[in-house]
Motif scaffolding. Structure first.
Motif, PDB file in Angstrom:
ATOM      1  N   ARG A 278       0.840  -1.212   0.000  1.00  0.00           N
ATOM      2  CA  ARG A 278       0.000   0.000   0.000  1.00  0.00           C
ATOM      3  C   ARG A 278       0.868   1.253   0.000  1.00  0.00           C
ATOM      4  N   ILE A 279       1.937   1.232   0.804  1.00  0.00           N
ATOM      5  CA  ILE A 279       2.860   2.379   0.852  1.00  0.00           C
ATOM      6  C   ILE A 279       3.468   2.616  -0.527  1.00  0.00           C
ATOM      7  N   SER A 337      13.385  12.692   0.685  1.00  0.00           N
ATOM      8  CA  SER A 337      12.415  11.688   0.253  1.00  0.00           C
ATOM      9  C   SER A 337      12.247  10.573   1.288  1.00  0.00           C
ATOM     10  N   GLY A 338      13.275  10.337   2.107  1.00  0.00           N
ATOM     11  CA  GLY A 338      13.163   9.334   3.171  1.00  0.00           C
ATOM     12  C   GLY A 338      12.114   9.727   4.196  1.00  0.00           C
ATOM     13  N   GLU A 343       6.528   9.360   6.585  1.00  0.00           N
ATOM     14  CA  GLU A 343       5.196   9.961   6.796  1.00  0.00           C
ATOM     15  C   GLU A 343       4.107   9.006   6.312  1.00  0.00           C
ATOM     16  N   LYS A 344       4.312   8.450   5.122  1.00  0.00           N
ATOM     17  CA  LYS A 344       3.346   7.513   4.548  1.00  0.00           C
ATOM     18  C   LYS A 344       3.273   6.237   5.391  1.00  0.00           C
ATOM     19  N   TYR A 351       1.587   3.913  13.183  1.00  0.00           N
ATOM     20  CA  TYR A 351       2.702   3.628  14.084  1.00  0.00           C
ATOM     21  C   TYR A 351       3.579   4.864  14.128  1.00  0.00           C
ATOM     22  N   SER A 352       3.847   5.393  15.311  1.00  0.00           N
ATOM     23  CA  SER A 352       4.633   6.628  15.429  1.00  0.00           C
ATOM     24  C   SER A 352       6.079   6.384  14.975  1.00  0.00           C
ATOM     25  N   THR A 353       6.598   7.299  14.180  1.00  0.00           N
ATOM     26  CA  THR A 353       7.987   7.160  13.713  1.00  0.00           C
ATOM     27  C   THR A 353       8.934   7.952  14.593  1.00  0.00           C
ATOM     28  N   LYS A 354       8.413   8.552  15.660  1.00  0.00           N
ATOM     29  CA  LYS A 354       9.262   9.344  16.584  1.00  0.00           C
ATOM     30  C   LYS A 354      10.154   8.440  17.397  1.00  0.00           C
TER      31      LYS A 354
END
Length: 354
Positions: A278-279, A337-338, A343-344, A351-354
């Motif tokens: 999906r991503i 772009s990473g 974000e996507k 799921y938090s990317t922090k």
């Protein structure tokens, strides 16, 4: 004793575990060693950021493999896909093959290399007068079952890059001259490095690299001092410096070996695979290479971390490396772009990317 003297006379290599920072590049290299089918790494970044040093440091960690003795192609004595024609014929005729264990080797491709030097040449005169296929192996033969490293790959002739990528993807190199054709196995991990200021690779070539790692100049003053001190210590006494890192080198090497053995048993849940696709679809990634590489890299990371199941955190760690170079470039877009990929990921996985 003779071996020790030989090792001391060889050019000393900076230990991989002594390299400070550049975690993204180090991770991409380790994952490709665990699963060479990921498809290699393109490392882009400022000059003087340790790209070449890190790649060459990888050699110390590489596991040993069994090869056929006195064979120019590092043939595998058991896998026909990794055998030269000569070895395959010996196996067919049930002839005895002697083998030795050797470290996976790394071959450096010089920028000025010709196609003959890379692919190998056929001695036409010998073929016509003696009726035998006289083949002089090139760098691709030497790199079979190993690593092929191209520094400043963005300055390499496009035609040669095409040849390298075709061989890396198919696992075979074919040389044709005057109606004579010779093929040999050429399965290798392709690692390229370059400085974006000196020119980018064409998008269709960039897409063929499994992963894309970005490296930057360290800004933290204390970290910079540590890097300078490390390098000074190594230059003053390479043997003492290498000895001080021998334990961590051995540990990482064992970890890689265990991960390679664990990899075939690692599973990735169907729901996670759907989310990865999906991503890729929502980011308009062309083709299916992005999906395949992300799946492979996630499994390799799980294996490296000692697990048999892929988690969303594994995917979050590798997905920017697998997709950033496959996104269509927007000239007005200043964001890395990473970060767009992350974000996507956050949207779809929740799921938090922090």
């Amino acid at each position: 004793m003779q071996t020790e003297v030989l090792q001391e006379t060889e050019r000393p290599v900076f230990p991989f575990t002594a390299i400070v920072g550049q975690e993204e590049m180090k991770l991409a290299l380790l994952l490709n060693v665990i699963d060479p089918k990921i498809g290699g790494v393109m490392i882009m970044g400022d000059r003087g950021t340790g790209k070449s040093t890190t790649v060459r440091a990888l050699v110390d960690l590489l596991p040993e493999i069994e090869v056929v003795e006195d064979d120019a192609f590092n043939s595998d004595p058991r896998d026909p896909e990794l055998m030269s024609e000569y070895v395959r014929n010996k196996v067919k005729n049930n002839e005895k093959i002697s083998t030795i264990r050797t470290k996976i080797n790394m071959v450096d491709l010089p920028l000025g290399a010709t196609e003959d030097r890379v692919c190998g040449t056929i001695d036409i005169e010998k073929a016509l007068t003696e009726g035998v296929k006289a083949f002089e192996p090139g760098l691709l033969a030497k790199a079979n079952r190993g690593i092929l490293y191209v520094d400043e790959v963005n300055l390499l002739d496009d035609h040669l890059v095409d040849v390298l990528l075709d061989s890396a993807a198919s696992g075979w190199n074919t040389v044709e001259r005057e109606g004579i054709s010779i093929s040999h196995p050429a399965r290798f991990i392709l690692i390229g490095s370059g400085n974006p200021e000196e020119g980018e690779l064409r998008p269709q070539l960039l897409d063929r690299f499994g992963m894309h790692a970005q490296v930057g100049t360290v800004k933290d003053a204390e970290l910079r001092v540590k890097i300078v001190e490390q390098r000074t210590s190594f230059d003053q006494n390479p043997k003492v410096f290498r000895d001080s890192y021998q334990s961590s080198q051995d540990n990482l090497s064992s970890q890689i070996n265990e991960a390679r053995e664990r990899l075939p048993k690692v599973k990735i849940d169907y729901a996670l695979r759907v989310n990865i696709s999906r991503i890729c679809a929502e980011l308009n990634v062309d083709g299916l290479r992005g999906d395949i590489v992300t799946n492979r890299a996630s499994k390799a990371l799980a294996a490296l971390r000692g697990r048999f199941e892929v988690t969303p955190k594994d995917i979050m760690t590798v997905i920017p490396l697998c997709l950033r170079h496959r996104l269509r470039k927007d000239p007005l877009e200043s964001i890395d772009s990473g970060l767009l990929v992350l974000e996507k990921f956050s949207q779809i996985f929740g799921y938090s990317t922090k």
